[in-house]
Design an enzyme around this catalytic site. Sequence first.
Site, PDB file in Angstrom:
ATOM      1  N   TYR A  96       6.592  36.261   3.851  1.00  0.00           N
ATOM      2  CA  TYR A  96       7.326  37.449   3.718  1.00  0.00           C
ATOM      3  C   TYR A  96       7.612  38.555   4.951  1.00  0.00           C
ATOM      4  CZ  TYR A  96      11.329  38.135   0.886  1.00  0.00           C
ATOM      5  OH  TYR A  96      13.241  38.514  -0.227  1.00  0.00           O
ATOM      6  N   ASN A 169      17.485  38.168  -8.980  1.00  0.00           N
ATOM      7  CA  ASN A 169      17.572  37.135  -9.066  1.00  0.00           C
ATOM      8  C   ASN A 169      19.502  37.458  -9.596  1.00  0.00           C
ATOM      9  OD1 ASN A 169      16.064  35.154  -7.954  1.00  0.00           O
ATOM     10  ND2 ASN A 169      15.028  36.047  -9.849  1.00  0.00           N
ATOM     11  N   ARG A 218      16.048  18.132  -9.619  1.00  0.00           N
ATOM     12  CA  ARG A 218      14.949  17.211 -10.042  1.00  0.00           C
ATOM     13  C   ARG A 218      14.802  16.288 -10.957  1.00  0.00           C
ATOM     14  NH1 ARG A 218       9.877  18.892 -11.230  1.00  0.00           N
ATOM     15  NH2 ARG A 218       9.905  20.378 -11.889  1.00  0.00           N
ATOM     16  N   ASP A 219      14.512  15.235 -10.430  1.00  0.00           N
ATOM     17  CA  ASP A 219      13.559  14.530 -11.702  1.00  0.00           C
ATOM     18  C   ASP A 219      12.613  14.563 -12.126  1.00  0.00           C
ATOM     19  OD1 ASP A 219      15.498  12.046 -11.457  1.00  0.00           O
ATOM     20  OD2 ASP A 219      14.821  13.264  -8.861  1.00  0.00           O
ATOM     21  N   ARG A 220      12.490  14.558 -13.218  1.00  0.00           N
ATOM     22  CA  ARG A 220      11.427  15.209 -14.553  1.00  0.00           C
ATOM     23  C   ARG A 220      11.011  14.432 -16.104  1.00  0.00           C
ATOM     24  NH1 ARG A 220      13.385  21.394 -15.145  1.00  0.00           N
ATOM     25  NH2 ARG A 220      14.095  20.519 -13.118  1.00  0.00           N
ATOM     26  N   MET A 290      12.815  26.096  -1.261  1.00  0.00           N
ATOM     27  CA  MET A 290      11.590  25.740  -2.559  1.00  0.00           C
ATOM     28  C   MET A 290      10.291  24.369  -2.196  1.00  0.00           C
ATOM     29  SD  MET A 290      12.397  27.230  -6.219  1.00  0.00           S
ATOM     30  CE  MET A 290      13.645  25.622  -6.425  1.00  0.00           C
ATOM     31  N   TRP A 313      20.426  36.607   2.473  1.00  0.00           N
ATOM     32  CA  TRP A 313      18.749  36.959   1.837  1.00  0.00           C
ATOM     33  C   TRP A 313      19.231  38.906   1.659  1.00  0.00           C
ATOM     34  CZ3 TRP A 313      15.600  39.694   6.225  1.00  0.00           C
ATOM     35  CH2 TRP A 313      14.460  40.766   5.375  1.00  0.00           C
ATOM     36  N   LEU A 314      19.260  38.480   0.317  1.00  0.00           N
ATOM     37  CA  LEU A 314      19.453  40.387  -0.505  1.00  0.00           C
ATOM     38  C   LEU A 314      18.738  40.976   0.329  1.00  0.00           C
ATOM     39  CD1 LEU A 314      20.800  40.860  -3.044  1.00  0.00           C
ATOM     40  CD2 LEU A 314      18.864  41.001  -4.323  1.00  0.00           C
ATOM     41  N   LYS A 370      10.207  32.508 -15.921  1.00  0.00           N
ATOM     42  CA  LYS A 370      10.559  33.556 -15.777  1.00  0.00           C
ATOM     43  C   LYS A 370       8.966  34.266 -15.981  1.00  0.00           C
ATOM     44  CE  LYS A 370      11.830  35.448 -11.816  1.00  0.00           C
ATOM     45  NZ  LYS A 370      11.225  35.570 -10.689  1.00  0.00           N
TER      46      LYS A 370
END
Length: 375
Positions: A96, A169, A218-220, A290, A313-314, A370
Amino acid sequence: MASSVRSPVLRALKPLFNFTLHDTLNPRPRTLSLRAFSTALSPPSKAVVYEQHGPPDSVTRVINLPPVEVKENDVCVKMLASPINPSDINRIEGVYPVRPQVPAVGGYEGVGEVHSVGSAVKGLSPGDLVIPSPPSSGMWQTYVVKDQSVWYKINKDSPLEYAATITVNPLTALRMLEDFTTLKSGDAVVQNGATSIVGQCIIQLAKNRGIHSVNIIRDRAGSDEVKEKLKKLGADEVFTESELQVKDVKGLLSGIPEPALGFNCVGGNAASLVLKFLGRGGTMVTYGGMSKKPITVSTSYFIFKDVSLRGFWLQSWMSTEKAAECRVLIDHLLDLAREGKLKYEMELVPFDSFHTALDKALGKQGSQPKQVIKF
């Protein structure tokens, strides 16, 4: 913000006992020289520490820390809850951009109850519910001592898990909706990573303003159930990535205008899908990566659609003059949470099970809510 020096817990220890976290982790015989006068101390603390950067499940451990001096402008807070965010993991890994010097205590946001205050502290009293605002490093421990300027008093009726997670978030979602394009009721946005906490918040905050949301997942296995959950939050449309492998994705929209604003937290093909939905002059804001894959943009998007690519970017936002708005916005978001207008899935985990929660946060057990540590 994350400090570039040792944790404040350790800095407070140094003048009193003249040792650091390194000494705590690597004890050796020594004579302690105590001050000649009485001083206020915090209770002993249990903390998640790491001595070096690396895989979080390998380099973190839970240890006991001795009491810390509570100086005249300090506030000692008994932590109640703190989440494991992706940025926390990245700080431990050492990747980071802004991170505390090791050895360090993990964690960046959370909520706690004031335990004691220094003699010069005004506006905070034992029993107050507080959060670090802006966030600050070293939250994964049972007692945190920091200057009074770090702590912000919030409504005691705030749900614990939301108070602990409200900044990183939800505030990111709110700022991205506000800062890049002027949106009005009836407009639309598009995003990938829609199941993330930021994604869920974007859906709800947009819905509250009459703004449509087009969402990509996403496919799942169980994607139909995921779609249903997001639609219950207020999503207008939800598509899997494979469903968008068509030439005209906009033909899939019924009664929704071309999105003027898009959000990307995945990168790679998922970012390209966001761009396919954007109308002429649209903006895609990237706030994560990600997939760890680059964003590839066709020249035609720039020439014929005049799209703009931006980043958010917070931590940078809170370093500007806009940081003064942070606490007002947090109160607004917590009001929405109390009213049931902002919700997202979380799992409260006892501190004693920290490494189980860490494994879930690292994705070792598949997709998980989370993880929020409860002290």
